[in-house]
Scaffold this active site. Sequence first.
Site, PDB file in Angstrom:
ATOM      1  N   ARG A   7       0.829  -1.212   0.000  1.00 58.04           N
ATOM      2  CA  ARG A   7       0.000   0.000   0.000  1.00 58.04           C
ATOM      3  C   ARG A   7       0.859   1.257   0.000  1.00 58.04           C
ATOM      4  O   ARG A   7       0.529   2.257  -0.644  1.00 58.04           O
ATOM      5  CB  ARG A   7      -0.925  -0.006   1.226  1.00 58.04           C
ATOM      6  CG  ARG A   7      -1.925   1.147   1.216  1.00 58.04           C
ATOM      7  CD  ARG A   7      -2.749   1.203   2.481  1.00 58.04           C
ATOM      8  NE  ARG A   7      -3.723   2.300   2.404  1.00 58.04           N
ATOM      9  CZ  ARG A   7      -4.230   2.938   3.454  1.00 58.04           C
ATOM     10  NH1 ARG A   7      -3.858   2.591   4.675  1.00 58.04           N
ATOM     11  NH2 ARG A   7      -5.095   3.926   3.293  1.00 58.04           N
TER      12      ARG A   7
ATOM     13  N   ASN B 169      -4.318   9.330   2.974  1.00 55.53           N
ATOM     14  CA  ASN B 169      -3.197   8.499   3.420  1.00 55.53           C
ATOM     15  C   ASN B 169      -3.381   7.993   4.843  1.00 55.53           C
ATOM     16  O   ASN B 169      -2.432   7.476   5.442  1.00 55.53           O
ATOM     17  CB  ASN B 169      -1.883   9.279   3.310  1.00 55.53           C
ATOM     18  CG  ASN B 169      -1.386   9.376   1.885  1.00 55.53           C
ATOM     19  OD1 ASN B 169      -1.618   8.490   1.069  1.00 55.53           O
ATOM     20  ND2 ASN B 169      -0.692  10.470   1.576  1.00 55.53           N
TER      21      ASN B 169
ATOM     22  N   HIS C  70       0.508   4.458  -2.608  1.00 60.62           N
ATOM     23  CA  HIS C  70       0.235   5.830  -2.171  1.00 60.62           C
ATOM     24  C   HIS C  70       1.392   6.769  -2.496  1.00 60.62           C
ATOM     25  O   HIS C  70       1.173   7.968  -2.690  1.00 60.62           O
ATOM     26  CB  HIS C  70      -0.083   5.852  -0.677  1.00 60.62           C
ATOM     27  CG  HIS C  70      -1.476   5.392  -0.374  1.00 60.62           C
ATOM     28  ND1 HIS C  70      -2.476   6.247   0.041  1.00 60.62           N
ATOM     29  CD2 HIS C  70      -2.053   4.167  -0.461  1.00 60.62           C
ATOM     30  CE1 HIS C  70      -3.602   5.573   0.203  1.00 60.62           C
ATOM     31  NE2 HIS C  70      -3.363   4.308  -0.084  1.00 60.62           N
TER      32      HIS C  70
ATOM     33  N   HIS D 141      -5.962  -6.025  -2.709  1.00 60.57           N
ATOM     34  CA  HIS D 141      -6.635  -6.277  -1.442  1.00 60.57           C
ATOM     35  C   HIS D 141      -6.771  -7.768  -1.147  1.00 60.57           C
ATOM     36  O   HIS D 141      -7.475  -8.157  -0.226  1.00 60.57           O
ATOM     37  CB  HIS D 141      -8.006  -5.595  -1.427  1.00 60.57           C
ATOM     38  CG  HIS D 141      -7.909  -4.106  -1.428  1.00 60.57           C
ATOM     39  ND1 HIS D 141      -8.937  -3.278  -1.840  1.00 60.57           N
ATOM     40  CD2 HIS D 141      -6.878  -3.281  -1.086  1.00 60.57           C
ATOM     41  CE1 HIS D 141      -8.541  -2.009  -1.754  1.00 60.57           C
ATOM     42  NE2 HIS D 141      -7.300  -1.995  -1.291  1.00 60.57           N
ATOM     43  N   THR D 142      -6.072  -8.596  -1.931  1.00 63.26           N
ATOM     44  CA  THR D 142      -5.966 -10.003  -1.596  1.00 63.26           C
ATOM     45  C   THR D 142      -5.246 -10.196  -0.265  1.00 63.26           C
ATOM     46  O   THR D 142      -5.386 -11.240   0.379  1.00 63.26           O
ATOM     47  CB  THR D 142      -5.222 -10.780  -2.703  1.00 63.26           C
ATOM     48  OG1 THR D 142      -5.066 -12.136  -2.290  1.00 63.26           O
ATOM     49  CG2 THR D 142      -3.841 -10.198  -2.965  1.00 63.26           C
TER      50      THR D 142
ATOM     51  N   PRO E   2      -7.364   8.049  -4.862  1.00 65.27           N
ATOM     52  CA  PRO E   2      -8.561   7.203  -4.913  1.00 65.27           C
ATOM     53  C   PRO E   2      -9.114   6.989  -3.507  1.00 65.27           C
ATOM     54  O   PRO E   2      -8.352   6.821  -2.554  1.00 65.27           O
ATOM     55  CB  PRO E   2      -8.032   5.893  -5.522  1.00 65.27           C
ATOM     56  CG  PRO E   2      -6.850   6.328  -6.335  1.00 65.27           C
ATOM     57  CD  PRO E   2      -6.208   7.431  -5.545  1.00 65.27           C
TER      58      PRO E   2
END
Length: 336
Positions: free
Chosen positions: A77, A108, A81, A206-207, A175
């Site tokens: 992640r 964030n 970002h 997102h797994t 997003p």
Amino acid sequence: MSPGVRESISNHFSSSKMMTIAMFLVLFFSHDLLSFSEGQLQFGFYSETCGSAESIVRDVVQQAVTKDPGNAAVLLRLHFHDCFVEGCDGSILIKHKVNDDERFAPGNAGVGGFDVIDNAKSELERLCPGVVSCADIVALAARDAVVAAKGPFYEVPTGRRDGQTSEKSNAANLPDVEDSINILKSKFREKGLSDKDLVLLSAGAHTIGTTACFFIMSRLDAQDSTINPEFFKVLRSKCPKGGDVNVRIPLDWESQFVFDNQIFRNIRGGKGVIKSDSVLYQDNEMKNIIESYLASNDSSEANFAADFAEAVVKMGAIEVKTGVEGEIRRICNATN
């Protein structure tokens, strides 16, 4: 994935399914080697100046994920970002004395992994001072985090230089979990990413990992009809109205620490945890992409892994600083 297939992933893609991934990645990166070189990102950029750079980052990441498996998703992640604001330049790592830098932007919230990057940088500075950028460490750490979660190994082109600014206001258009499908598409396209990349880098990523109740409360309070009724009860029990919004819940309820395609089954079955994942299945084009990774054949999961790796590498080249642009920071949370 069966336990046997999961084991084979960790054993360097020994199964036929994982060999499909490995073969694809070799072909993909061989084909694109020249284009990355021309863009001044190169495979093996540090081979002569700091030959152990990638192994150092890998060891630090492995230690972090062994200590806490959740760190794999955290580092992936962080890369996302970083790249979505001012390009992949490590600007999210910079910390000001006042809270006006990127990491304090609402989009964030919850981003972490800074300590892992700092640990890798400290070791690299000890062995190869002033050589390896923080931006490259973030990109390499994301790859190694995916591998640690039994996902695909892929080569990372390096040669990024570090940005010298980090402003909270620059991160205003990230997003968001509440974005509509059209807004999500627009935000990804602005970064040169396709609708397929959106599926892979948003839902696909997102797994692994968790989210806070904060990000789903409004969805639960509105009794979102796209949520499977039985799953709604599970989510509401974990995130009760008026409850602690900081409670963490898995994004992939079935296998939160393992890279696999279960997240797409969840979304198809109305068990997507956050709204921005669920809305993908309401769009016909996105639905078809998701279904392609759930096809009843041996290659569908291998295709997801290979496509995911390709999308991450593509994202990792967004607005990079190379050559004489930017700098190589001595420490990652401050400019030189």
